[in-house]
Design a protein around this motif. Structure first.
Motif, PDB file in Angstrom:
ATOM      1  N   ILE A 248      27.148  45.903  27.388  1.00 24.85           N
ATOM      2  CA  ILE A 248      26.638  44.589  27.782  1.00 24.85           C
ATOM      3  C   ILE A 248      27.670  43.503  27.513  1.00 24.85           C
ATOM      4  CG2 ILE A 248      24.920  42.811  27.210  1.00 24.85           C
ATOM      5  CD1 ILE A 248      22.922  45.061  26.724  1.00 24.85           C
ATOM      6  N   LYS A 249      28.307  43.559  26.344  1.00 25.91           N
ATOM      7  CA  LYS A 249      29.285  42.526  25.991  1.00 25.91           C
ATOM      8  C   LYS A 249      30.517  42.601  26.885  1.00 25.91           C
ATOM      9  CE  LYS A 249      28.521  40.029  23.199  1.00 25.91           C
ATOM     10  NZ  LYS A 249      27.712  38.800  23.260  1.00 25.91           N
ATOM     11  N   ILE A 250      30.969  43.821  27.218  1.00 29.33           N
ATOM     12  CA  ILE A 250      32.116  43.959  28.104  1.00 29.33           C
ATOM     13  C   ILE A 250      31.775  43.414  29.484  1.00 29.33           C
ATOM     14  CG2 ILE A 250      33.580  45.641  29.302  1.00 29.33           C
ATOM     15  CD1 ILE A 250      33.521  47.353  26.807  1.00 29.33           C
ATOM     16  N   LYS A 251      30.528  43.702  29.945  1.00 32.70           N
ATOM     17  CA  LYS A 251      30.098  43.184  31.238  1.00 32.70           C
ATOM     18  C   LYS A 251      30.071  41.656  31.232  1.00 32.70           C
ATOM     19  CE  LYS A 251      26.153  44.558  32.613  1.00 32.70           C
ATOM     20  NZ  LYS A 251      24.910  44.952  33.326  1.00 32.70           N
ATOM     21  N   ASP A 252      29.638  41.069  30.119  1.00 33.63           N
ATOM     22  CA  ASP A 252      29.590  39.610  30.011  1.00 33.63           C
ATOM     23  C   ASP A 252      30.982  39.008  30.104  1.00 33.63           C
ATOM     24  OD1 ASP A 252      26.883  39.763  29.746  1.00 33.63           O
ATOM     25  OD2 ASP A 252      26.863  39.518  27.564  1.00 33.63           O
ATOM     26  N   VAL A 253      31.951  39.652  29.427  1.00 36.69           N
ATOM     27  CA  VAL A 253      33.326  39.146  29.455  1.00 36.69           C
ATOM     28  C   VAL A 253      33.909  39.249  30.859  1.00 36.69           C
ATOM     29  CG1 VAL A 253      35.665  39.517  28.605  1.00 36.69           C
ATOM     30  CG2 VAL A 253      33.740  39.649  27.026  1.00 36.69           C
ATOM     31  N   LYS A 254      33.665  40.383  31.527  1.00 36.44           N
ATOM     32  CA  LYS A 254      34.187  40.563  32.887  1.00 36.44           C
ATOM     33  C   LYS A 254      33.552  39.567  33.853  1.00 36.44           C
ATOM     34  CE  LYS A 254      35.536  45.426  32.654  1.00 36.44           C
ATOM     35  NZ  LYS A 254      35.310  46.786  33.183  1.00 36.44           N
ATOM     36  N   ALA A 255      32.281  39.235  33.615  1.00 39.23           N
ATOM     37  CA  ALA A 255      31.592  38.305  34.508  1.00 39.23           C
ATOM     38  C   ALA A 255      32.167  36.904  34.434  1.00 39.23           C
ATOM     39  CB  ALA A 255      30.104  38.277  34.173  1.00 39.23           C
ATOM     40  N   THR A 256      32.784  36.567  33.293  1.00 36.55           N
ATOM     41  CA  THR A 256      33.368  35.234  33.137  1.00 36.55           C
ATOM     42  C   THR A 256      34.753  35.123  33.752  1.00 36.55           C
ATOM     43  OG1 THR A 256      34.327  35.804  30.990  1.00 36.55           O
ATOM     44  CG2 THR A 256      32.097  34.882  30.996  1.00 36.55           C
ATOM     45  N   GLN A 257      35.345  36.268  34.131  1.00 40.82           N
ATOM     46  CA  GLN A 257      36.677  36.238  34.722  1.00 40.82           C
ATOM     47  C   GLN A 257      36.587  35.888  36.198  1.00 40.82           C
ATOM     48  OE1 GLN A 257      38.219  40.130  33.966  1.00 40.82           O
ATOM     49  NE2 GLN A 257      38.867  39.631  31.890  1.00 40.82           N
ATOM     50  N   PRO A 258      37.525  35.068  36.732  1.00 39.44           N
ATOM     51  CA  PRO A 258      37.524  34.747  38.153  1.00 39.44           C
ATOM     52  C   PRO A 258      37.804  35.976  38.994  1.00 39.44           C
ATOM     53  CG  PRO A 258      39.549  33.989  37.121  1.00 39.44           C
ATOM     54  CD  PRO A 258      38.635  34.434  36.018  1.00 39.44           C
ATOM     55  N   ILE A 259      37.129  36.068  40.129  1.00 37.01           N
ATOM     56  CA  ILE A 259      37.318  37.200  41.028  1.00 37.01           C
ATOM     57  C   ILE A 259      38.570  36.965  41.847  1.00 37.01           C
ATOM     58  CG2 ILE A 259      36.307  38.546  42.908  1.00 37.01           C
ATOM     59  CD1 ILE A 259      33.572  37.625  41.949  1.00 37.01           C
ATOM     60  N   THR A 260      39.620  37.673  41.514  1.00 42.04           N
ATOM     61  CA  THR A 260      40.892  37.541  42.221  1.00 42.04           C
ATOM     62  C   THR A 260      41.471  38.923  42.451  1.00 42.04           C
ATOM     63  OG1 THR A 260      42.081  37.333  40.132  1.00 42.04           O
ATOM     64  CG2 THR A 260      41.401  35.281  41.217  1.00 42.04           C
ATOM     65  N   ASP A 261      42.492  38.976  43.302  1.00 42.87           N
ATOM     66  CA  ASP A 261      43.181  40.238  43.510  1.00 42.87           C
ATOM     67  C   ASP A 261      43.876  40.647  42.229  1.00 42.87           C
ATOM     68  OD1 ASP A 261      42.395  40.268  46.129  1.00 42.87           O
ATOM     69  OD2 ASP A 261      44.229  39.279  46.853  1.00 42.87           O
ATOM     70  N   SER A 262      43.993  41.923  42.029  1.00 38.24           N
ATOM     71  CA  SER A 262      44.726  42.396  40.861  1.00 38.24           C
ATOM     72  C   SER A 262      46.197  42.058  41.012  1.00 38.24           C
ATOM     73  CB  SER A 262      44.550  43.909  40.693  1.00 38.24           C
ATOM     74  OG  SER A 262      45.139  44.588  41.784  1.00 38.24           O
ATOM     75  N   LEU A 263      46.918  42.026  39.908  1.00 43.82           N
ATOM     76  CA  LEU A 263      48.330  41.663  39.931  1.00 43.82           C
ATOM     77  C   LEU A 263      49.153  42.599  40.813  1.00 43.82           C
ATOM     78  CD1 LEU A 263      50.569  39.860  38.908  1.00 43.82           C
ATOM     79  CD2 LEU A 263      50.732  41.283  36.867  1.00 43.82           C
ATOM     80  N   PRO A 264      49.005  43.933  40.723  1.00 45.66           N
ATOM     81  CA  PRO A 264      49.778  44.793  41.620  1.00 45.66           C
ATOM     82  C   PRO A 264      49.481  44.540  43.086  1.00 45.66           C
ATOM     83  CG  PRO A 264      48.877  46.071  39.810  1.00 45.66           C
ATOM     84  CD  PRO A 264      48.249  44.722  39.739  1.00 45.66           C
ATOM     85  N   ASP A 265      48.203  44.244  43.428  1.00 42.38           N
ATOM     86  CA  ASP A 265      47.859  43.958  44.826  1.00 42.38           C
ATOM     87  C   ASP A 265      48.557  42.702  45.312  1.00 42.38           C
ATOM     88  OD1 ASP A 265      46.296  46.170  44.931  1.00 42.38           O
ATOM     89  OD2 ASP A 265      44.408  45.108  44.520  1.00 42.38           O
ATOM     90  N   ARG A 266      48.579  41.657  44.469  1.00 38.34           N
ATOM     91  CA  ARG A 266      49.227  40.412  44.881  1.00 38.34           C
ATOM     92  C   ARG A 266      50.723  40.616  45.055  1.00 38.34           C
ATOM     93  NH1 ARG A 266      45.760  38.227  40.940  1.00 38.34           N
ATOM     94  NH2 ARG A 266      47.463  38.088  39.450  1.00 38.34           N
ATOM     95  N   ILE A 267      51.319  41.413  44.142  1.00 37.26           N
ATOM     96  CA  ILE A 267      52.759  41.666  44.231  1.00 37.26           C
ATOM     97  C   ILE A 267      53.092  42.440  45.502  1.00 37.26           C
ATOM     98  CG2 ILE A 267      54.681  42.887  43.136  1.00 37.26           C
ATOM     99  CD1 ILE A 267      53.338  42.283  40.439  1.00 37.26           C
ATOM    100  N   THR A 268      52.273  43.473  45.802  1.00 38.86           N
ATOM    101  CA  THR A 268      52.499  44.270  47.012  1.00 38.86           C
ATOM    102  C   THR A 268      52.374  43.414  48.258  1.00 38.86           C
ATOM    103  OG1 THR A 268      51.595  46.194  45.880  1.00 38.86           O
ATOM    104  CG2 THR A 268      51.747  46.309  48.277  1.00 38.86           C
ATOM    105  N   LYS A 269      51.341  42.557  48.293  1.00 41.14           N
ATOM    106  CA  LYS A 269      51.110  41.708  49.451  1.00 41.14           C
ATOM    107  C   LYS A 269      52.272  40.743  49.673  1.00 41.14           C
ATOM    108  CE  LYS A 269      47.772  38.364  51.277  1.00 41.14           C
ATOM    109  NZ  LYS A 269      46.498  37.652  51.008  1.00 41.14           N
TER     110      LYS A 269
END
Length: 401
Positions: A302-323
């Motif tokens: 539950i706590k890990i889910k709460d922390v992930k929910a507070t993070q902005p939804i963005t592309d992962s770093l490798p995806d952005r680098i590849t793009k």
């Protein structure tokens, strides 16, 4: 590249093994030293003061003499309003926790420590740093039921030892919440060495008060043996545990530490029955502890889910680098690999140093936020397993899973 990954992985597992061995070793060593049946040094406050004095002395050498670590900017106001109350509860948690070794077994103590999330959740609600939630409450109820069943199945149940251990758990929980309320508001971050430097001496002073009343008279009238090498090695193990946790946190994530913590608990329970034959584990002990552990794991999720929910939804770093790499190659009129389209699986072929450079360049101001979230996620979900083992690293992150 593969050799570098294998070497890093091997080092990570070595650090985890060192942490598990030291963590288990410190607890078993303390029990052996304090138990009247073995080394017979039934003075838990004295033993804790030895740890505090030794740790503070080593931290002083590292900061002031050898200047390996830089001290933080500590004002008198911050020290009085933050460090002093935190040190008081830290000293209390170690005092109560070590006293419990005189009355109950190591295995039962580890089972009682499953109450740590419950105590922290209650203290957080009382202090206003967390809100009462139905899902978390149900998990806490499950943990409590498991501990009650485990206690009911304890053959050598001792009410004094149980009360001491529970008091130590709640003192540690209050210290963690106070760390969040006080230190974070001041914007003060302590690493393991600076934590030892500021907290250990203050805790030593607090412990001297109950020591003078409770243990000093016993030392004067009884024949207490004092072996320098026993106490030196014991304090050295406690200090080494702090630094091993620091190394492990830098190389692993929350899930890995969670698994290592559970593994350590089971190893410790098994070893304690071998080293201390008077410790007997019943089937009810195991069932109760298993139920409590399920509640703790669900709470972690539950706590890990709460922390992930507070993070902005963005592309992962490798995806952005590849793009961005594709766009740059296209703008130059080139096709990757002689006309072959680069797929997502090939993105990790970028070297780690290049990845680090691009990440720093592109993320810019988001780096601090991202790193803080990742570090919080790593540290938040492992600290309850360090409680009662002279671990100062939990001062870095007051939340607990």
């Amino acid at each position: 590249m593969a050799k570098m990954i294998n070497k890093t992985l091997v080092l990570t597992y070595i650090y985890l093994l060192i942490y598990v061995l030291l963590s288990s070793g410190v607890i078993l060593y303390n029990k052996w030293v304090l138990s009247p049946k073995y080394f017979n040094f039934p003075l838990p406050i004295t033993l804790t003061m030895i740890h505090m004095g030794f740790s503070g002395f080593v931290a002083f050498l590292l900061i002031r003499v050898f200047k390996v670590v830089s001290p933080v900017k500590m004002t008198f106001e911050i020290y009085v309003t933050c460090v002093v109350p935190i040190s008081a509860f830290f000293a209390s948690s170690l005092w109560f926790g070590n006293t419990a070794y005189l009355h109950i077994s190591v295995a039962f103590i580890q089972m009682l420590k499953a109450l740590m999330p419950v105590a922290t959740f209650i203290m957080a609600i009382v202090c206003g740093t967390d809100n009462a939630r139905c899902d978390v409450f149900m998990n806490m109820l499950l943990v409590s039921v498991g501990v009650v069943i485990s206690s009911y199945g304890e053959i050598n149940f001792n009410i004094i030892g149980t009360v001491y251990q529970v008091m130590g758990i709640f003192a540690e929980a209050l210290r963690l919440v106070l760390t969040q309320v006080l230190l974070q508001k001041k914007g003060l971050t302590l690493n393991p060495v600076t934590s030892l430097y500021y907290i250990a001496p203050c805790s030593f002073v607090f412990l001297s008060l109950p020591w003078y009343v409770l243990e000093k008279p016993n030392i004067e009238v009884s024949q207490i043996q004092f072996n320098f090498w026993i106490f030196f090695s014991n304090a050295l193990c406690a200090l080494a545990l702090n630094f091993s946790i620091f190394l492990v946190i830098g190389r692993t994530g929350a899930v890995t530490m969670r698994v290592a913590g559970v593994l350590k608990d089971w190893i410790l329970i098994a070893l304690s029955t071998v080293i201390f034959p008077e410790s007997t584990i019943t089937g009810l002990n195991i069932i109760g502890y298993g139920i409590a552990l399920c509640g703790v794991v669900m709470y972690n999720y539950i706590k890990i889910k709460d922390v992930k929910a507070t993070q902005p939804i963005t592309d992962s770093l490798p995806d952005r680098i590849t793009k961005d790499w594709k766009e740059k190659r296209s703008s130059d009129g080139e096709s990757p690999r002689g006309g072959v389209e680069l797929n997502d699986e090939e993105a990790p072929l970028i070297t780690s140093s290049r990845l680090s450079h691009i990440g720093r360049t592109q993320l810019g101001s988001h780096t601090a936020v991202g790193s803080n979230v990742q570090m919080r996620l790593r540290q938040t979900h492992m600290l309850s397993h360090f409680s009662g083992e002279n671990v100062f690293l939990s001062l870095l992150e007051p939340n607990i899973f």
